[in-house]
Write an enzyme that holds these catalytic residues in place. Structure first.
Site, PDB file in Angstrom:
ATOM      1  N   LYS A 213      -8.980  -7.799   9.795  1.00 42.98           N
ATOM      2  CA  LYS A 213      -7.698  -7.081   9.759  1.00 42.98           C
ATOM      3  C   LYS A 213      -6.850  -7.519  10.956  1.00 42.98           C
ATOM      4  CE  LYS A 213      -5.424  -2.838  11.012  1.00 42.98           C
ATOM      5  NZ  LYS A 213      -4.234  -3.605  11.297  1.00 42.98           N
ATOM      6  N   GLU A 286     -12.734  -5.060  23.315  1.00 43.78           N
ATOM      7  CA  GLU A 286     -11.885  -5.668  24.358  1.00 43.78           C
ATOM      8  C   GLU A 286     -10.660  -4.779  24.470  1.00 43.78           C
ATOM      9  OE1 GLU A 286     -12.600  -8.170  26.180  1.00 43.78           O
ATOM     10  OE2 GLU A 286     -13.759  -9.633  25.034  1.00 43.78           O
ATOM     11  N   CYS A 320      -3.574  -8.784  28.070  1.00 45.60           N
ATOM     12  CA  CYS A 320      -4.553  -7.851  28.653  1.00 45.60           C
ATOM     13  C   CYS A 320      -4.832  -8.249  30.090  1.00 45.60           C
ATOM     14  CB  CYS A 320      -5.880  -7.908  27.916  1.00 45.60           C
ATOM     15  SG  CYS A 320      -5.737  -7.760  26.180  1.00 45.60           S
ATOM     16  N   GLU A 417      -1.619   1.531  31.661  1.00 46.20           N
ATOM     17  CA  GLU A 417      -1.203   0.226  31.157  1.00 46.20           C
ATOM     18  C   GLU A 417       0.167   0.337  30.489  1.00 46.20           C
ATOM     19  OE1 GLU A 417      -3.346  -1.548  27.837  1.00 46.20           O
ATOM     20  OE2 GLU A 417      -3.436  -3.421  28.963  1.00 46.20           O
TER      21      GLU A 417
HETATM   22  C1  UN1 Z   1      -5.429 -11.374  26.397  1.00 45.96           C
HETATM   23  O1  UN1 Z   1      -4.738 -11.163  27.361  1.00 45.96           O
HETATM   24  O2  UN1 Z   1      -5.504 -10.544  25.484  1.00 45.96           O
HETATM   25  O3  UN1 Z   1      -6.621 -15.712  30.229  1.00 45.96           O
HETATM   26  C2  UN1 Z   1      -6.192 -12.624  26.234  1.00 45.96           C
HETATM   27  C3  UN1 Z   1      -5.749 -15.470  29.414  1.00 45.96           C
HETATM   28  C4  UN1 Z   1      -5.876 -15.984  27.999  1.00 45.96           C
HETATM   29  C5  UN1 Z   1      -6.479 -14.943  27.118  1.00 45.96           C
HETATM   30  C6  UN1 Z   1      -5.784 -13.637  27.241  1.00 45.96           C
HETATM   31  N1  UN1 Z   1      -6.672 -17.169  27.979  1.00 45.96           N
HETATM   32  O4  UN1 Z   1      -4.760 -14.810  29.726  1.00 45.96           O
END
Ligand code: UN1
Length: 526
Positions: A213, A286, A320, A417
């Site tokens: 999804k 995650e 993230c 966040e």
């Molecule tokens: C994310 O931020 O969800 O190191 C992944 C990084 C990328 C992956 C980010 N290679 O910011």
């Protein structure tokens, strides 16, 4: 990170034949927003059991280009029934796929990588149109997918287990890896090609079948990725894709008992709901981050500023791994802030497809509103706005790069966040205080320290509570052969590299006794 937004509004599904459309040209023109208005929007389908089909709901939702708010396509509003059909298809395909030798599965994955490479530019442009990130970053997103499919293709000839001596004579002990079964993948919009690729490549090389999804903000990227997997030779039923809301599609994937493992990237709150509702299945999460960069008084200041600008404003702060807190030693605070603001003000906001643009739009209107809410909160909490803080008064979801200073650890802007281009500077007197501030949050994904002092660097590596620590580099930049994931409320998963294989395989322990007699562990010893 913020969860995919499901509220783009519903559009009644148009009655037309199923199957792959021949409207390729129309679709391209729409994506680039140069299609004449009378041209119909393309309606995209679900992919179940090797067929492109409509949802049982007979409803669709639009995907919107965040740079100009135009609709780029219509997508099926999948529902629980669609997920159950996908689970059945994945179940039927499981035996043959799990029995396919892993190196053969690897050959298909390598073909996926080759096709992604061939279509890199086209996919990157499409991703920029759908998600908003600037084209060089969209290219790097596709590159990350190429990297991980290549890496996981190679895993087809490893998938190592362990051997170890038995405590008994004439007895052999080892572990082997087995697929888990049907796995559910729920992915976000901020890396709409790379993150599905992390999960798909690892899930498939291990011999699982998949119900996928994608985020409702980036369904077109998912459709295109699935088409590439099919072209590369992934057999029918091995991958099934359902677009639609988290409240129905996501919920059914999470709670369906036939789905044996779940890999989710998204918001902390959704992750918490999943942890409580997934039942007995292997769950990899995650989740969010409130990542910090520590800048010590012995740092290379221009280098630290480069890192702060990239970490805070790259991908418009929607990673993230983005830095939303800069913890600066008080001795260099003034110099750092002055230079940081100059650089932030120089960044050019605009559509991601324009070469002049440094910062693209936020993903949707709700993201703009969220940033605005946090600007108000920050001001009320007593932080001082150094620059930015406003949306642009034009079409598109643009928000200025924003820096707060005089932030303290207890403020909401230092704790929660925001997932936008909003960063807070917090000043400290020592490394110990910097590490305390860094750890004073519930998240623990990425982190960085800028220092020329090796003792400082190692102390930070040891003490910072995060899944990733960079020294003299930004909080962004993970590579696919190393583990990626967080601690604390940032989640439980480790994706990429061999630990990514752990997420999608079961370890079976095997004992082979060739003594031709009954031997008893823990009893026939000494
Ligand atoms: C994310 O931020 O969800 O190191 C992944 C990084 C990328 C992956 C980010 N290679 O910011």
């Amino acid at each position: 990170m913020s969860m995919c937004k499901e509220d783009k509004g519903r559009v009644r599904g148009k009655k037309r034949k199923n199957g792959a459309s021949s409207w390729l040209l129309v679709r391209r023109l729409h994506i680039l927003n140069i299609a004449p208005v009378h041209m119909k929007l393309m309606e995209h389908l679900l992919f179940i059991g090797g067929k492109w089909i409509k949802s049982y709901s007979e409803e669709t939702f639009p995907s919107i280009n965040p740079a100009n708010e135009l609709v780029i396509g219509l997508f099926q509003q999948g529902n629980e029934e669609d997920v159950r059909a996908a689970v059945d298809a994945a179940e039927s395909a499981y035996e043959a796929w799990s029995e396919t030798p892993a190196p053969k599965r690897g050959e298909i994955l390598l073909k996926v990588a080759q096709l992604l490479r061939k279509k890199k530019e086209e996919l990157a442009k499409l991703e920029t149109a759908e998600m908003g990130k600037v084209l060089p970053e969209a290219r790097s997103d596709v590159q990350e997918a190429i990297d991980v499919f290549e890496y996981m293709a190679g895993e087809g000839r490893r998938l190592f287990g362990n051997t170890t001596p038995s405590e008994l004579k004439s007895k052999f002990a080892c572990t082997i890896r087995r697929p888990i079964g049907i796995v559910g993948l729920i992915t976000p919009w901020n890396f709409p090609i790379a993150i599905p690729a992390w999960k798909l490549s690892a899930a498939l090389i291990c011999g699982n079948t998949v119900v996928f999804k994608p985020s409702s903000d980036t369904p077109l990227c998912a459709v295109e990725l699935v088409k590439i997997l099919v072209e590369a030779g992934v057999p029918s039923g091995v991958i099934n894709m359902i677009t639609g809301p988290g409240s129905s599609v996501g919920k059914e994937i999470v709670t369906n008992k036939k789905i044996r493992a779940l890999s989710f990237t998204g918001s902390r709150d959704t992750g918490e709901w999943i942890a409580q509702n997934a039942g007995i299945k292997k769950v990899g999460l995650e989740l969010g981050g409130k990542n910090a960069i520590i800048v010590m008084d012995d740092a290379d200041l221009p280098l630290a500023i480069d890192g702060a600008v990239w970490s805070a404003f790259g991908t418009t702060g929607q990673r993230c791994t983005a830095a939303s807190r800069i913890i600066v030693h008080e001795k260099i605070q003034k110099d750092f802030e002055t230079a940081f603001c100059v650089r932030a003000k120089q960044l050019v906001l605009g559509p991601g497809l324009s070469e002049k643009t440094d910062i693209g739009p936020l993903v949707n209107r709700q993201a703009v509103e969220k940033c605005e809410r946090y600007i108000d909160i920050g001001k009320k909490e007593g932080a001082k706005l150094l620059c930015g803080g406003k949306r642009l008064g034009i079409k598109g979801f643009f928000f200025e790069p924003t820096i707060f200073t005089n932030a303290t650890i207890d403020m909401k802007i230092s704790q929660q966040e925001i997932f936008g281009p909003v960063v807070s500077v917090i000043s400290v007197k020592s490394l110990e205080e910097a590490i305390d501030v860094c750890n004073s949050i519930e998240y623990g994904l990425s982190s960085a320290i800028y220092t020329k002092n090796i003792d400082n660097a190692f102390r930070a590596i040891e003490k910072i509570e995060a899944g990733i620590t960079y020294v003299n580099s930004s909080t962004i930049g993970s590579e696919v052969h190393l583990p990626f994931g967080g601690v604390k409320q940032s989640g439980t998963a480790r994706e990429g590299g061999i630990l990514g294989i752990d997420e999608f395989s079961e370890v079976k322990t095997v004992y082979i006794d060739y003594s031709s007699k009954l031997q008893k562990a823990q009893m026939d010893v000494g």
